[in-house]
Design an enzyme around this catalytic site. Structure first.
Site, PDB file in Angstrom:
ATOM      1  N   ASP A  43      42.915  45.293  43.810  1.00 57.30           N
ATOM      2  CA  ASP A  43      41.541  44.336  43.900  1.00 57.30           C
ATOM      3  C   ASP A  43      41.142  44.888  41.909  1.00 57.30           C
ATOM      4  OD1 ASP A  43      40.005  41.910  44.543  1.00 57.30           O
ATOM      5  OD2 ASP A  43      38.312  43.743  43.939  1.00 57.30           O
ATOM      6  N   ASP A  72      38.421  42.703  40.125  1.00 56.71           N
ATOM      7  CA  ASP A  72      37.328  41.923  39.670  1.00 56.71           C
ATOM      8  C   ASP A  72      36.048  43.550  40.327  1.00 56.71           C
ATOM      9  OD1 ASP A  72      36.454  39.355  37.763  1.00 56.71           O
ATOM     10  OD2 ASP A  72      37.460  38.918  40.142  1.00 56.71           O
ATOM     11  N   ASP A 131      36.881  47.571  45.722  1.00 54.35           N
ATOM     12  CA  ASP A 131      35.601  47.512  45.278  1.00 54.35           C
ATOM     13  C   ASP A 131      34.214  47.292  46.784  1.00 54.35           C
ATOM     14  OD1 ASP A 131      35.262  45.281  44.898  1.00 54.35           O
ATOM     15  OD2 ASP A 131      33.875  44.924  43.417  1.00 54.35           O
TER      16      ASP A 131
END
Length: 673
Positions: free
Chosen positions: A58, A60, A278
């Site tokens: 991922d 961001d 995250d």
């Protein structure tokens, strides 16, 4: 566009055909780990490197925060590549094309990246439609990047860019919205130009029979380090799906669709692939759904306290999505990665619908399920046991420009028999005096003490400054009680195009409450402010109601209710509001205390089970559902045949075609006596 002119992954996807992207063809992967949430150590890092050939990141909150690289992320990627590991980038962010993400990766990470290594939801959504051989026009609640990716595969689309409300001042103005008959698909992504006009069109198209309803992702908020909460695409999806009363097909994480693009294009073995993210509910859930290894980093959305809470959750869906490994940031993993290749080593490791083919009569079903249809005997029982009648307004007493047949006469008849009559509405647009005037216009002899609307109720509660996502009616009631407020009226996005542009949003330190009602001027700027204030634990978060849509008499156009606006705030705020209106008992308690009403001798009359009838259940009232508004006979049939206990609680004591049916039965009762 010639196949030879496009990238390797796109070419392979086209060759595979639509089986790659259809949810029904996705494999059920259930890779399990003997242990979860293991902190990354030197030993576990070496085990990961031994077991994993492919790393899917991922972006961001993992590699960067806004326009800044997260410490250690660039060095980690370089070391992985030096070891011969394959590195890919998957993001739910729909605001950029693959080309833009490639450029951002190269700028912030300092390593070469190819478009084939990048997969974003704007691209994946375009591929989904292409592989389904979609014919027709797509209504896009989204951004320019989504339009560019659709253009690349030759998909006709409309909707991108501002669609301002203009001079629409009445709810009925939105019911006149013109719909494009060529649209047969709705695609929702991140849209800084979100407006009520777009909600109306998106919900209306998505509600149409046979239409395709897609969302790039349902992320609740963006993982930006700021005291400002930036709503994610999930808040925009909620604003459309709530009034559409339908769930979209989600293209991005955690749906396996997006990983299968990489898997097929690059021949990846899921058992030797790791997802690094995250968020547990998207990144780690994708890993679980696809049989991948998983690493959660705490540099973005989730923190250690979130992991600790999830580990002891009683919800199996939450515990299922716990990661194999946890690190504070990607650099904590990277510091254990050697700069040259290692020898391979072994390590020990709600509604149930009625069957329409049934020959059983609907009335028989309703009678058998303790929901009694109005007749003279029922009217007699009601008149003997009820002193007070509380009426919803729109759909019960009037619709559009006319009173519901028999409603004026029924109200007058009840009053002539000594019954007390009250008017209770979730509509926050207008003051009590406005409702009194409206009642008089339709022929109902009402006074202000008999009327209670949510705009009046909430104004009894506040002492702090209030951020209002609402309308002039709410403001007038707040002003009457001297309550300071801000937020009313348009708050346009302007030239803010990038997600990072919203971080400098100025927040008022005096705000102690967020109040959400119906707001025709809803905008992304208001969503940012509302979610940011509501995210604060010391700020009161209130909503006038959560009605999904307005009961306007139109076949094609769906006008979203306050519930879609509330959803667009509570999703990024990750917090439920206190609902002032129906079905919460608080709104009835105002009448109860002001007029000394006995709940046991009070009846709620409405057209919506989830608000009117549930209010009756929550307040200990009798209930009468009329079928002159939102609820149809088919809806009733589905309601009473449901086996879901939550749904069955919405079954009324009595039902009638309209309020006039009660009046007619009362008149017949008088004639018989």
């Amino acid at each position: 566009m010639p196949i030879g002119a496009i990238s390797k992954s796109t070419r392979l996807i086209f060759e595979q055909g639509k089986r790659l992207l259809l949810p029904s063809s996705l494999p059920s992967c259930s890779r399990s780990s003997m242990a979860s949430c293991n902190p990354v150590t030197e030993l576990s890092a070496r085990q990961i490197l031994n077991d994993v050939d492919n790393f899917v990141f991922d972006c961001d909150g993992v590699l960067w925060d806004g326009l800044t690289a997260i410490d250690g992320s660039s060095e980690t990627l370089k070391r992985l590549k030096n070891l011969g590991k394959k590195v890919y980038y998957i993001t739910n962010n729909s605001t950029n094309t693959r080309k833009k993400y490639k450029e951002k990766c190269e700028k912030l990470m300092g390593i070469p990246v190819t478009e084939d290594e990048v997969l974003c939801t704007a691209y994946a959504a375009a591929l989904y439609l292409h592989n389904k051989k979609h014919k027709g026009k797509v209504y896009v609640v989204g951004n320019r990047a989504m339009g560019e990716e659709l253009d690349q595969v030759g998909i006709n689309h409309t909707g991108i860019g501002p669609d301002v409300v203009g001079d629409k001042s009445m709810l009925t103005d939105f019911a006149k919205t013109e719909l494009d008959p060529e649209v047969n698909c709705v695609l929702v992504g991140f849209d800084p130009d979100l407006s009520l006009n777009k909600m109306v069109k998106g919900a209306s198209y998505a509600r149409q029979e046979g239409s395709l309803f897609l969302a790039t992702n349902e992320d609740s908020h963006l993982p930006l380090r700021s005291n400002v909460t930036i709503p994610g695409t999930g808040s925009i999806v909620a604003a459309v799906k709530v009034p559409a009363r339908r769930e979209p097909i989600v293209i991005g994480k955690p749906n396996p669709t997006i990983f299968n693009v990489l898997k097929e294009a690059h021949g990846l073995d899921p058992s030797r692939t790791m997802m690094v993210g995250d968020r547990c509910n998207t990144d780690i859930a994708l890993a679980k759904n696809c049989g991948l290894h998983s690493l959660l980093v705490l540099s973005g959305v989730m923190k250690q306290e979130d992991v600790d809470r999830d580990k002891i959750s009683a919800d199996p869906e939450i515990t299922r999505n716990l990661p194999d490994h946890v690190a504070n940031c990607l650099g904590d993993f990277g510091k254990h990665i050697p700069e040259s290749s290692l020898p391979r080593e072994s390590f020990c490791m709600l509604r149930s619908y009625h069957n329409k083919s049934s020959a059983v009569r609907t009335d028989d079903i309703l009678e058998s399920m303790a929901c009694t249809k109005m007749d003279v005997k029922v009217a007699e029982e009601i008149m003997e046991s009820t002193d007070n009648f509380v009426f919803d307004c729109f759909g019960v007493l009037w619709k559009g420009e006319a009173a519901v047949p028999g409603s004026v006469e029924t109200i007058a008849l009840l009053k002539s028999r000594g019954k007390k009559v009250f008017y209770l509405t979730n509509n926050s647009n207008d003051t009590r005096q406005y409702y009194v005037n409206t009642c008089h216009r339709y022929g109902f002899n009402a006074n202000e003490d008999e009327v209670l609307c949510t705009a009046y109720l909430h104004s009894r509660k506040f002492t702090d400054k209030v951020y209002v996502i609402g309308n002039p009616g709410m403001a007038e009631e707040l002003d009457r009680f001297g309550i300071r407020h801000t937020g009313l009226g348009p708050d346009i996005v302007g030239d803010q195009r990038r997600l990072e542009d919203f971080i400098p949003t100025e927040l008022d330190p005096e705000i102690g409450c967020v109040l959400v009602g119906f707001d025709p001027n809803i905008s992304f700027t208001k969503m940012v402010k509302g979610a940011s204030y509501a995210r604060r634990p010391d700020v009161l978060f209130l909503a006038t109601n959560e009605d999904t849509h307005l009961p306007l008499d139109t076949e094609d156009v769906v006008v979203p209710g306050t519930g879609c606006i509330v959803a667009s705030i509570k999703v990024p705020a990750r917090r439920d509001p206190i609902v002032i209106g129906k079905p919460e008992a608080a709104i009835f308690n105002v009448l109860k205390e002001a007029h000394n009403l006995d709940p046991a001798r009070t009846m709620m009359v409405g057209d919506t089970p989830s608000t009117d009838i549930l209010l009756a259940k929550n307040s200990g009232l009798k209930s009468l559902l009329v079928l002159s508004g939102i609820t149809t006979q088919t809806d009733m049939e589905a309601l009473v045949t449901s086996s879901d206990p939550v749904t069955r609680r919405l079954i009324p004591d009595f039902y009638a075609e309209n309020l006039g049916a009660l009046g007619q039965c009362i008149q017949q009762l008088g004639e018989e006596n």
